[in-house]
Design an enzyme around this catalytic site. Structure first.
Site, mmCIF file in Angstrom:
data_model
loop_
_atom_site.group_PDB
_atom_site.id
_atom_site.type_symbol
_atom_site.label_atom_id
_atom_site.label_comp_id
_atom_site.label_asym_id
_atom_site.label_seq_id
_atom_site.Cartn_x
_atom_site.Cartn_y
_atom_site.Cartn_z
ATOM 1 N N ASP A 10 0.877 -1.171 0.000
ATOM 2 C CA ASP A 10 0.000 0.000 0.000
ATOM 3 C C ASP A 10 0.912 1.219 0.000
ATOM 4 O OD1 ASP A 10 -1.773 2.043 0.489
ATOM 5 O OD2 ASP A 10 -2.432 1.307 2.450
ATOM 6 N N ALA A 11 1.026 1.831 -1.163
ATOM 7 C CA ALA A 11 1.913 2.990 -1.294
ATOM 8 C C ALA A 11 1.075 4.259 -1.093
ATOM 9 C CB ALA A 11 2.586 2.976 -2.654
ATOM 10 N N GLY A 13 0.205 8.265 0.726
ATOM 11 C CA GLY A 13 0.756 9.614 0.637
ATOM 12 C C GLY A 13 1.921 9.846 1.576
ATOM 13 N N THR A 14 1.946 9.143 2.709
ATOM 14 C CA THR A 14 3.005 9.346 3.697
ATOM 15 C C THR A 14 3.901 8.128 3.852
ATOM 16 O OG1 THR A 14 1.531 10.809 4.940
ATOM 17 C CG2 THR A 14 3.473 10.006 6.100
ATOM 18 N N GLU A 79 -7.665 0.984 -4.174
ATOM 19 C CA GLU A 79 -7.321 1.153 -2.762
ATOM 20 C C GLU A 79 -8.436 0.712 -1.802
ATOM 21 O OE1 GLU A 79 -5.806 5.073 -2.008
ATOM 22 O OE2 GLU A 79 -5.908 4.826 0.161
HETATM 23 N N1 LIG Z 1 6.980 6.534 10.982
HETATM 24 C C1 LIG Z 1 6.076 7.455 10.650
HETATM 25 N N2 LIG Z 1 6.444 8.531 9.919
HETATM 26 C C2 LIG Z 1 5.561 9.463 9.576
HETATM 27 N N3 LIG Z 1 4.251 9.428 9.925
HETATM 28 C C3 LIG Z 1 3.809 8.395 10.650
HETATM 29 C C4 LIG Z 1 4.710 7.362 11.038
HETATM 30 N N4 LIG Z 1 4.016 6.443 11.744
HETATM 31 C C5 LIG Z 1 2.751 6.882 11.799
HETATM 32 N N5 LIG Z 1 2.606 8.069 11.156
HETATM 33 C C6 LIG Z 1 1.312 8.794 11.053
HETATM 34 O O1 LIG Z 1 0.544 8.103 10.103
HETATM 35 C C7 LIG Z 1 0.097 8.990 9.079
HETATM 36 C C8 LIG Z 1 0.063 8.261 7.753
HETATM 37 O O2 LIG Z 1 -0.856 7.205 7.842
HETATM 38 P P1 LIG Z 1 -1.009 6.117 6.684
HETATM 39 O O3 LIG Z 1 0.277 5.414 6.467
HETATM 40 O O4 LIG Z 1 -2.196 5.286 7.025
HETATM 41 O O5 LIG Z 1 -1.323 7.080 5.475
HETATM 42 P P2 LIG Z 1 -1.034 6.887 3.925
HETATM 43 O O6 LIG Z 1 -1.618 5.566 3.511
HETATM 44 O O7 LIG Z 1 0.392 7.116 3.636
HETATM 45 O O8 LIG Z 1 -1.878 8.099 3.334
HETATM 46 P P3 LIG Z 1 -3.181 8.119 2.393
HETATM 47 O O9 LIG Z 1 -3.892 6.793 2.557
HETATM 48 O O10 LIG Z 1 -3.991 9.260 2.907
HETATM 49 O O11 LIG Z 1 -2.611 8.289 1.023
HETATM 50 C C9 LIG Z 1 1.043 10.153 9.120
HETATM 51 O O12 LIG Z 1 0.437 11.328 8.645
HETATM 52 C C10 LIG Z 1 1.411 10.236 10.600
HETATM 53 O O13 LIG Z 1 0.466 10.981 11.311
HETATM 54 MG MG LIG Z 2 -3.519 4.936 3.077
#
Ligand SMILES: Nc1ncnc2c1ncn2[C@@H]1O[C@H](COP(=O)(O)OP(=O)(O)OP(=O)(O)O)[C@@H](O)[C@H]1O
Ligand SMILES: [Mg+2]
Length: 275
Positions: A10-11, A13-14, A79
């Site tokens: 799962d790639a 945004g963060t 997704e």
């Molecule tokens: N190691 C980490 N580094 C940065 N943020 C983290 C970390 N661990 C948890 N987080 C938190 O998790 C959030 C990202 O969550 P998640 O990985 O579910 O999102 P994503 O799948 O990348 O984004 P989206 O689904 O909206 O595209 C960050 O914004 C932060 O608040």
């Molecule tokens: Mg996500």
């Protein structure tokens, strides 16, 4: 050692989340994640550890990651399909798991879905999510590291920053519980006398995000006539404060909050399952 044959990714945004089994015979899933800006490092890790694996990718950065994996057999999956499938998989291990529920994915932003054993659809979302947690925390305190934010926030007191219903009603009997937040950050005075304590500010950011996400989720649950809300997303990882805010506020609003172990890997698990 047996080679890794399948990898679900799962790639987002963060974060780029990866789920796999170390060997076909293994029952347990292994998990690893990379910051999304380090997409090349993630691709190198995949090439090194699973050169022969079939890969299925979901998330907003799926196409970008796919372009870094030209040697691999790569497919992509929508997704929301992947996420819901992964959630159903993880719910198998939960005693008394709900059959129909609202699914709230608090990632960079927040996405809210209805799901049951037959179907799922998106109800809506909010731009307030884990990205807001980091962005607001950084702007208010200069701290941008996720782990430092969550550790510091634990020591804070929201009383000096947030306005409660009881603050407004000042001794009179309020029509709703006095402990509810009337206004996130609404207790800040603009004469310079308000708290500048970093922990207090970070605790209040956590409150703003948690209460906003919960409010949207309980309203969505009411709209679909369900009382269980499954909360996933990396914003809850190691973040007991945010979990506590969400659990408490969900309960207060008459619904039940469910957190899943490794719920942040739901999308990656769903992608893995589709291979
Ligand atoms: N190691 C980490 N580094 C940065 N943020 C983290 C970390 N661990 C948890 N987080 C938190 O998790 C959030 C990202 O969550 P998640 O990985 O579910 O999102 P994503 O799948 O990348 O984004 P989206 O689904 O909206 O595209 C960050 O914004 C932060 O608040
Ligand atoms: Mg996500």
């Amino acid at each position: 050692m047996e080679p890794i044959m399948k990898m679900g990714i799962d790639a987002g945004g963060t974060l780029i989340k990866i789920a796999y089994r170390a060997a076909e015979s293994e029952e347990v899933m292994e998990y690893i994640h990379f910051p999304s800006p380090q997409i090349r490092e993630a691709a190198s890790w995949i090439k090194q550890h699973a050169p022969e694996a079939k890969v299925c990718i979901t998330g907003g950065k799926a196409a970008l990651l796919q372009s870094c994996l030209s040697q691999h057999d790569v497919s992509t999956i929508v997704e929301f399909d992947a996420t819901c499938r992964g959630v159903q998989y993880l719910l198998q291990d939960v005693e008394g798991a709900p059959e129909a529920f609202v699914l709230t994915n608090c990632g960079t932003g927040t996405s809210i879905h209805y799901a049951d054993t037959n179907k799922h659809y998106r109800l809506g979302g909010s731009g307030v999510g884990g990205g807001s947690l980091i962005g607001l925390s950084y702007l208010l305190t200069g701290i941008g590291d996720y782990n430092e934010i969550i550790q510091t926030a634990k020591k804070g007191n929201r009383e000096h920053v947030d306005l409660k219903v009881s603050h407004i009603y000042e001794g009179a009997v309020p029509p709703i519980p006095g402990d509810l937040t009337a206004s996130n950050f609404g207790n800040v005075r603009t004469d310079g006398s308000s708290t500048r304590d970093i922990a207090d500010l970070l605790a209040s950011v956590m409150g703003l995000v948690g209460e906003t996400v919960t409010t949207a989720s309980v309203l969505a649950a009411g709209q679909c006539g369900v009382s269980s809300i499954v909360y996933i997303g990396s914003s809850f990882v190691s973040n007991e404060l945010l979990q506590d805010i969400v659990v408490g506020y969900t309960k207060l609003r008459g619904a039940e909050a469910v957190f899943l172990e490794n719920g942040s890997y739901s999308g990656a698990i769903g992608a893995w399952l589709s291979l």
